[in-house]
Design a protein around this motif. Structure first.
Motif, short mmCIF file in Angstrom:
data_model
loop_
_atom_site.label_atom_id
_atom_site.label_comp_id
_atom_site.label_asym_id
_atom_site.label_seq_id
_atom_site.Cartn_x
_atom_site.Cartn_y
_atom_site.Cartn_z
N THR A 180 -19.63 -4.42 -53.56
CA THR A 180 -19.26 -4.08 -54.93
C THR A 180 -18.72 -5.32 -55.61
O THR A 180 -17.97 -6.10 -55.01
CB THR A 180 -18.18 -2.97 -54.99
N GLY A 181 -19.10 -5.49 -56.86
CA GLY A 181 -18.58 -6.59 -57.66
C GLY A 181 -19.50 -7.79 -57.70
O GLY A 181 -20.33 -8.01 -56.83
N GLY A 182 -19.32 -8.57 -58.78
CA GLY A 182 -20.00 -9.85 -58.87
C GLY A 182 -21.44 -9.83 -59.29
O GLY A 182 -22.21 -10.74 -58.98
N ILE A 183 -21.88 -8.77 -60.01
CA ILE A 183 -23.27 -8.75 -60.47
C ILE A 183 -23.34 -8.70 -62.01
O ILE A 183 -24.33 -8.25 -62.58
CB ILE A 183 -24.06 -7.58 -59.86
N GLY A 184 -22.29 -9.20 -62.65
CA GLY A 184 -22.25 -9.23 -64.11
C GLY A 184 -22.89 -10.49 -64.68
O GLY A 184 -23.60 -11.22 -63.98
N PRO A 185 -22.60 -10.80 -65.97
CA PRO A 185 -23.29 -11.91 -66.65
C PRO A 185 -22.56 -13.25 -66.62
O PRO A 185 -23.09 -14.24 -67.13
CB PRO A 185 -23.38 -11.39 -68.08
N THR A 186 -21.35 -13.31 -66.06
CA THR A 186 -20.58 -14.55 -66.16
C THR A 186 -20.83 -15.49 -64.98
O THR A 186 -21.43 -15.11 -63.97
CB THR A 186 -19.07 -14.24 -66.25
N HIS A 187 -20.33 -16.72 -65.11
CA HIS A 187 -20.61 -17.76 -64.12
C HIS A 187 -20.11 -17.42 -62.73
O HIS A 187 -20.65 -17.89 -61.73
CB HIS A 187 -19.98 -19.08 -64.58
N ASP A 188 -19.05 -16.60 -62.65
CA ASP A 188 -18.48 -16.27 -61.34
C ASP A 188 -19.11 -15.03 -60.72
O ASP A 188 -18.70 -14.60 -59.64
CB ASP A 188 -16.95 -16.09 -61.44
N ASP A 189 -20.10 -14.45 -61.37
CA ASP A 189 -20.82 -13.32 -60.80
C ASP A 189 -21.97 -13.87 -59.95
O ASP A 189 -23.09 -14.07 -60.44
CB ASP A 189 -21.36 -12.41 -61.91
N ILE A 190 -21.67 -14.10 -58.69
CA ILE A 190 -22.62 -14.81 -57.83
C ILE A 190 -23.07 -13.97 -56.64
O ILE A 190 -23.63 -14.50 -55.68
CB ILE A 190 -22.00 -16.12 -57.32
N THR A 191 -22.86 -12.66 -56.70
CA THR A 191 -23.25 -11.82 -55.57
C THR A 191 -24.75 -11.89 -55.32
O THR A 191 -25.20 -12.00 -54.17
CB THR A 191 -22.82 -10.37 -55.79
N ALA A 192 -25.56 -11.81 -56.38
CA ALA A 192 -27.01 -11.86 -56.20
C ALA A 192 -27.42 -13.18 -55.55
O ALA A 192 -28.28 -13.20 -54.66
CB ALA A 192 -27.72 -11.68 -57.54
N ASP A 193 -26.82 -14.27 -55.97
CA ASP A 193 -27.11 -15.57 -55.37
C ASP A 193 -26.78 -15.57 -53.88
O ASP A 193 -27.54 -16.08 -53.05
CB ASP A 193 -26.30 -16.67 -56.07
N ALA A 194 -25.62 -14.99 -53.54
CA ALA A 194 -25.17 -14.98 -52.15
C ALA A 194 -26.07 -14.10 -51.29
O ALA A 194 -26.40 -14.45 -50.15
CB ALA A 194 -23.72 -14.50 -52.07
N VAL A 195 -26.48 -12.95 -51.81
CA VAL A 195 -27.35 -12.06 -51.04
C VAL A 195 -28.70 -12.73 -50.80
O VAL A 195 -29.25 -12.67 -49.69
CB VAL A 195 -27.52 -10.70 -51.76
N ALA A 196 -29.24 -13.38 -51.83
CA ALA A 196 -30.51 -14.08 -51.66
C ALA A 196 -30.38 -15.18 -50.62
O ALA A 196 -31.27 -15.36 -49.77
CB ALA A 196 -30.96 -14.67 -53.00
N ALA A 197 -29.26 -15.90 -50.65
CA ALA A 197 -29.04 -16.96 -49.66
C ALA A 197 -28.93 -16.39 -48.25
O ALA A 197 -29.46 -16.96 -47.29
CB ALA A 197 -27.77 -17.74 -50.02
N ALA A 198 -28.25 -15.26 -48.11
CA ALA A 198 -28.08 -14.63 -46.80
C ALA A 198 -29.42 -14.21 -46.21
O ALA A 198 -29.65 -14.31 -45.00
CB ALA A 198 -27.13 -13.44 -46.89
N PHE A 199 -30.33 -13.74 -47.06
CA PHE A 199 -31.63 -13.28 -46.59
C PHE A 199 -32.69 -14.38 -46.62
O PHE A 199 -33.83 -14.15 -46.19
CB PHE A 199 -32.10 -12.08 -47.41
N GLY A 200 -32.32 -15.53 -47.15
CA GLY A 200 -33.25 -16.65 -47.16
C GLY A 200 -34.43 -16.46 -48.10
O GLY A 200 -35.55 -16.89 -47.80
#
Length: 257
Positions: A73-93
């Protein structure tokens, strides 16, 4: 990935500096735990991490390798600190791409006001599937055994309704509550421990209460076998009475909360 007892398990990853700073009080963990329980999934672990990509990736990798499901939960909004999508993509390569269905939703809503910040919310890891958002804003997404949901409680709860049908849960955990009034935990500890040792496949906990009318404890028993749970409740009440603890009585039964 179910454990040796046949439990289906989940981990929760709460993401956001605002949670760790105390600025925002988290209520999502409670709601997720209750929702999962109804679907036969035990919440086994919860972690809270800051808006730091490396820490999100490390926590996500640990949880998704250990449990059947992970909910973030959290971190999927429009601001610079919303980096969950980036982190999930990195985790799955995998790469992040703008999902055409989300873009169409956003264009219909914002038209020429669809700026770069809002387009960030359209990014989904390659291979991800959308999680419906019936409240407002773009949907979440799922990839592998991970469900990525919003941090705003009302929106998160709405997204959970699309997660439930995708879960392959086990037997629902049931709970029974025995209330003891006028006795402290020191008096009930021995009989409670004896019953807990006799039923190692169950969870027994003591939850003290203090009110203007008095004090005591709610003794909560959790298990999957209703007959064994019934027997344990009877044994606990008998053990409390034998130990000289007065007034023990069952007050609640149902799905574990």
């Amino acid at each position: 990935m179910s454990d040796r007892e046949g439990r289906v398990t989940a981990g929760v990853l709460i993401i956001g500096d605002e949670i760790l700073s105390g600025r925002t009080q988290d209520t999502n963990l409670r709601d997720i735990a209750r929702y999962l329980g109804v679907h036969g999934v035990d919440l086994a672990e919860a972690r809270t991490v800051p808006d730091v990509l490396e820490e999100i990736v490390a926590a996500l990798d640990a949880l998704r390798s250990r449990y059947d499901y992970v909910i973030t939960t959290g971190g999927i909004g429009p601001t610079h600190d919303d980096i969950t999508a980036d982190a999930v993509a990195a985790a799955f390569g995998v790469e992040l791409v703008e999902h055409p269905e989300i873009l169409a939703m956003m264009e219909a809503r914002w038209g020429d006001q669809l700026n770069a910040a809002r387009r960030r919310m359209a990014r989904v890891p390659v291979g991800g599937e959308l999680v419906k958002n019936p409240v407002q804003g773009p949907p979440g997404f799922a990839i592998g055994n991970v469900f990525v949901l919003a941090g705003v409680p009302a929106i998160m709860r709405g997204m959970l309704e699309d997660v439930g049908p995708r879960l392959k849960g086990g037997k629902v955990t049931l709970s029974r509550t025995v209330r003891v009034e006028g006795s402290g935990e020191g008096q009930i500890a021995a009989p409670l421990e004896a019953v807990a040792k006799a039923h190692p496949d169950m969870s027994l906990g003591s939850y003290p209460f203090f009110t203007p009318e008095g004090y005591g404890s709610n003794l909560v028993l959790r298990g999957r076998d209703p007959e064994a749970l019934e027997q344990a409740v009877a044994e606990l009440i008998a053990a409390l009475e034998a130990a000289g603890v007065p007034g023990a009585a069952e007050v609640a039964a149902g799905p574990a909360a």
